[in-house]
Structures are given as C-alpha cells and as structure tokens.
Write a protein that holds these residues in place. Structure first.
Motif, PDB file in Angstrom:
ATOM      1  N   VAL A 103      13.996  80.714  20.633  1.00 43.41           N
ATOM      2  CA  VAL A 103      15.006  81.635  21.156  1.00 43.41           C
ATOM      3  C   VAL A 103      15.596  81.085  22.447  1.00 43.41           C
ATOM      4  CG1 VAL A 103      15.335  83.933  22.173  1.00 43.41           C
ATOM      5  CG2 VAL A 103      14.053  83.678  20.036  1.00 43.41           C
ATOM      6  N   LEU A 104      14.745  80.541  23.303  1.00 44.35           N
ATOM      7  CA  LEU A 104      15.223  79.939  24.547  1.00 44.35           C
ATOM      8  C   LEU A 104      16.188  78.793  24.239  1.00 44.35           C
ATOM      9  CD1 LEU A 104      15.141  79.777  27.622  1.00 44.35           C
ATOM     10  CD2 LEU A 104      13.073  78.404  27.423  1.00 44.35           C
ATOM     11  N   SER A 105      15.842  77.961  23.280  1.00 40.05           N
ATOM     12  CA  SER A 105      16.691  76.838  22.897  1.00 40.05           C
ATOM     13  C   SER A 105      18.029  77.315  22.322  1.00 40.05           C
ATOM     14  CB  SER A 105      15.958  75.967  21.881  1.00 40.05           C
ATOM     15  OG  SER A 105      16.766  74.913  21.452  1.00 40.05           O
ATOM     16  N   ILE A 106      17.987  78.314  21.458  1.00 37.55           N
ATOM     17  CA  ILE A 106      19.211  78.869  20.877  1.00 37.55           C
ATOM     18  C   ILE A 106      20.091  79.457  21.972  1.00 37.55           C
ATOM     19  CG2 ILE A 106      20.123  80.731  19.416  1.00 37.55           C
ATOM     20  CD1 ILE A 106      17.560  80.265  17.654  1.00 37.55           C
ATOM     21  N   ALA A 107      19.497  80.182  22.898  1.00 37.01           N
ATOM     22  CA  ALA A 107      20.264  80.785  23.988  1.00 37.01           C
ATOM     23  C   ALA A 107      20.881  79.705  24.873  1.00 37.01           C
ATOM     24  CB  ALA A 107      19.373  81.712  24.806  1.00 37.01           C
ATOM     25  N   GLN A 108      20.122  78.641  25.156  1.00 34.76           N
ATOM     26  CA  GLN A 108      20.663  77.550  25.970  1.00 34.76           C
ATOM     27  C   GLN A 108      21.873  76.919  25.295  1.00 34.76           C
ATOM     28  OE1 GLN A 108      16.978  75.312  26.290  1.00 34.76           O
ATOM     29  NE2 GLN A 108      16.755  75.854  28.457  1.00 34.76           N
TER      30      GLN A 108
ATOM     31  N   ALA B  91      21.675  94.255  25.970  1.00 39.12           N
ATOM     32  CA  ALA B  91      20.278  93.858  25.765  1.00 39.12           C
ATOM     33  C   ALA B  91      20.070  93.530  24.297  1.00 39.12           C
ATOM     34  CB  ALA B  91      19.337  94.974  26.205  1.00 39.12           C
ATOM     35  N   ILE B  92      19.348  92.442  24.067  1.00 37.40           N
ATOM     36  CA  ILE B  92      19.067  91.985  22.708  1.00 37.40           C
ATOM     37  C   ILE B  92      17.633  91.474  22.655  1.00 37.40           C
ATOM     38  CG2 ILE B  92      20.049  89.707  23.233  1.00 37.40           C
ATOM     39  CD1 ILE B  92      20.946  89.528  20.292  1.00 37.40           C
ATOM     40  N   SER B  93      16.973  91.716  21.540  1.00 37.14           N
ATOM     41  CA  SER B  93      15.593  91.240  21.375  1.00 37.14           C
ATOM     42  C   SER B  93      15.601  89.825  20.820  1.00 37.14           C
ATOM     43  CB  SER B  93      14.829  92.158  20.416  1.00 37.14           C
ATOM     44  OG  SER B  93      15.218  91.902  19.080  1.00 37.14           O
ATOM     45  N   PRO B  94      14.478  89.105  20.931  1.00 36.41           N
ATOM     46  CA  PRO B  94      14.394  87.759  20.359  1.00 36.41           C
ATOM     47  C   PRO B  94      14.569  87.713  18.837  1.00 36.41           C
ATOM     48  CG  PRO B  94      12.683  88.050  21.988  1.00 36.41           C
ATOM     49  CD  PRO B  94      13.313  89.406  21.761  1.00 36.41           C
ATOM     50  N   THR B  95      14.451  88.857  18.174  1.00 37.14           N
ATOM     51  CA  THR B  95      14.688  88.892  16.727  1.00 37.14           C
ATOM     52  C   THR B  95      16.147  89.190  16.405  1.00 37.14           C
ATOM     53  OG1 THR B  95      14.090  91.230  16.589  1.00 37.14           O
ATOM     54  CG2 THR B  95      12.335  89.613  16.171  1.00 37.14           C
ATOM     55  N   GLY B  96      16.963  89.444  17.433  1.00 38.18           N
ATOM     56  CA  GLY B  96      18.376  89.702  17.223  1.00 38.18           C
ATOM     57  C   GLY B  96      18.736  91.170  17.166  1.00 38.18           C
TER      58      GLY B  96
ATOM     59  N   ARG C  86      20.772  84.156  16.783  1.00 37.03           N
ATOM     60  CA  ARG C  86      21.999  83.422  17.140  1.00 37.03           C
ATOM     61  C   ARG C  86      23.242  84.230  16.778  1.00 37.03           C
ATOM     62  NH1 ARG C  86      25.987  80.466  19.009  1.00 37.03           N
ATOM     63  NH2 ARG C  86      26.993  79.037  17.611  1.00 37.03           N
ATOM     64  N   ARG C  87      23.274  84.753  15.543  1.00 33.80           N
ATOM     65  CA  ARG C  87      24.430  85.520  15.072  1.00 33.80           C
ATOM     66  C   ARG C  87      24.669  86.755  15.944  1.00 33.80           C
ATOM     67  NH1 ARG C  87      22.663  86.856  10.250  1.00 33.80           N
ATOM     68  NH2 ARG C  87      22.014  88.914  10.909  1.00 33.80           N
ATOM     69  N   GLU C  88      23.596  87.486  16.251  1.00 29.67           N
ATOM     70  CA  GLU C  88      23.744  88.721  17.014  1.00 29.67           C
ATOM     71  C   GLU C  88      24.024  88.449  18.494  1.00 29.67           C
ATOM     72  OE1 GLU C  88      23.952  91.867  15.599  1.00 29.67           O
ATOM     73  OE2 GLU C  88      24.046  90.565  13.830  1.00 29.67           O
ATOM     74  N   LEU C  89      23.484  87.345  19.033  1.00 30.56           N
ATOM     75  CA  LEU C  89      23.800  86.982  20.417  1.00 30.56           C
ATOM     76  C   LEU C  89      25.287  86.672  20.544  1.00 30.56           C
ATOM     77  CD1 LEU C  89      22.987  86.354  23.342  1.00 30.56           C
ATOM     78  CD2 LEU C  89      22.391  84.042  22.592  1.00 30.56           C
ATOM     79  N   VAL C  90      25.821  85.917  19.606  1.00 34.72           N
ATOM     80  CA  VAL C  90      27.257  85.605  19.611  1.00 34.72           C
ATOM     81  C   VAL C  90      28.067  86.887  19.499  1.00 34.72           C
ATOM     82  CG1 VAL C  90      29.099  84.498  18.277  1.00 34.72           C
ATOM     83  CG2 VAL C  90      27.009  83.234  18.797  1.00 34.72           C
ATOM     84  N   ARG C  91      27.657  87.787  18.618  1.00 32.56           N
ATOM     85  CA  ARG C  91      28.360  89.073  18.458  1.00 32.56           C
ATOM     86  C   ARG C  91      28.342  89.859  19.765  1.00 32.56           C
ATOM     87  NH1 ARG C  91      27.591  94.485  16.210  1.00 32.56           N
ATOM     88  NH2 ARG C  91      25.372  94.200  15.890  1.00 32.56           N
ATOM     89  N   LEU C  92      27.182  89.894  20.440  1.00 23.30           N
ATOM     90  CA  LEU C  92      27.077  90.639  21.685  1.00 23.30           C
ATOM     91  C   LEU C  92      27.925  89.990  22.787  1.00 23.30           C
ATOM     92  CD1 LEU C  92      25.814  93.053  23.109  1.00 23.30           C
ATOM     93  CD2 LEU C  92      23.793  91.650  23.570  1.00 23.30           C
TER      94      LEU C  92
ATOM     95  N   ASP D  37      15.561  83.258  13.747  1.00 22.88           N
ATOM     96  CA  ASP D  37      16.385  82.416  14.629  1.00 22.88           C
ATOM     97  C   ASP D  37      17.861  82.552  14.277  1.00 22.88           C
ATOM     98  OD1 ASP D  37      14.188  81.513  16.025  1.00 22.88           O
ATOM     99  OD2 ASP D  37      14.038  79.623  14.926  1.00 22.88           O
ATOM    100  N   LEU D  38      18.173  82.525  12.992  1.00 26.17           N
ATOM    101  CA  LEU D  38      19.556  82.651  12.549  1.00 26.17           C
ATOM    102  C   LEU D  38      20.136  84.009  12.938  1.00 26.17           C
ATOM    103  CD1 LEU D  38      19.242  81.024   9.010  1.00 26.17           C
ATOM    104  CD2 LEU D  38      20.162  79.971  11.092  1.00 26.17           C
ATOM    105  N   GLN D  39      19.334  85.059  12.753  1.00 24.58           N
ATOM    106  CA  GLN D  39      19.793  86.403  13.113  1.00 24.58           C
ATOM    107  C   GLN D  39      19.984  86.519  14.622  1.00 24.58           C
ATOM    108  OE1 GLN D  39      17.931  89.778  11.237  1.00 24.58           O
ATOM    109  NE2 GLN D  39      18.185  91.016  13.091  1.00 24.58           N
TER     110      GLN D  39
END
Length: 145
Positions: free
Chosen positions: A14-19, A86-91, A134-140, A130-132
C-alpha cells in the motif's frame, strides 16, 4: 492536497502504491509511524511508541482537502470531521454518513472481546486488495481535487 499514511500498520504494498500514485499526480506523500518502523519517505515523521501518538500527529498535520490512509476507524472519523478524505489500505473510502455505524460496530466487537468472545482478524492480503486500493485512491484524489 497531500496524502498522509498512518504507517504503523500499513502494508508495504500500500505504501508503494501510494508513493507511485502521488508521484503520478504530483502530490506530497507524508508518512507517520513510531520509531519501531523503518520507513523511507521524503516526508516522514517518527513519533514515540505511546498509544495514539501517531494518530495525534496525523491529526496535527491533516488539513481540509488532504487524504489519510488508515485502517483506524476512530482516526478516520476525526479526519472526516476536518474536511479531509480517509481511505483504508483495502480501498474502503470512509464516508461521513456511515462512520458512526462503523464506530458503533467497533464498540460492539470490543465489548464482545472483553467478555471473552472472539472476532475474526483481517484476511490475508491479496493482489485484488492492491488493485482496489489503487483504484479507490485515484477516485478519492479525483473527488477531492
């Protein structure tokens, strides 16, 4: 806008995806963790090992419009009250409309455990998580921009 990670219990993926996502969107990434964690980040804040110390620091640096990655429902509720996302590590994107229900559920489960009951722990992390995320972080990010 900046993305802040409650890094005490954040999976490395999750840290890597966020970076990578922050780099792609030109956002600052901040991490907060106690001194027991070895986290490499341009904007990292190390806190002591006291209970809730990372949460307090996260609340101090969070501004309206920021995004916080946390699995702590209590912290998510406080972040939402500040006008941040706010978002959880599961998206799971936390919503102001449902956070009270989650906090009530958390209290019911804690009460059950205090009386000797057992509750399920988190499931093993999968690629789909991880895919979820990334998708939800981008959406947020898009919603908060």
């Amino acid at each position: 806008m900046k993305v802040i990670i409650d890094a005490d219990a954040c999976p490395k993926g999750v840290l890597s995806i966020a970076q990578n996502t922050c780099l792609e969107y030109g956002l600052e990434l901040w991490t907060v963790a106690n001194f027991n964690h070895n986290i490499r980040s341009e904007h990292h804040i190390t806190v002591g090992n006291s209970s809730q110390e990372a949460d307090i620091e996260i609340m101090n640096i969070t501004k309206s419009g920021d995004i916080v990655v946390t699995q702590d429902w209590g912290l998510a509720a406080m972040v939402l009250a500040k006008g941040a996302g706010a978002i959880s590590p599961t998206g799971r994107i936390f919503q102001a409309a449902t956070i009270d229900f989650l906090l009530e559920e958390r209290e019911i489960k804690a009460k059950h455990r205090r009386t000797g009951g057992r509750t399920k722990g988190p499931q093993k992390r999968k690629l789909l998580d991880d895919l979820q995320f990334r998708r939800e972080l981008v959406r947020l990010i898009d919603e908060m921009s």
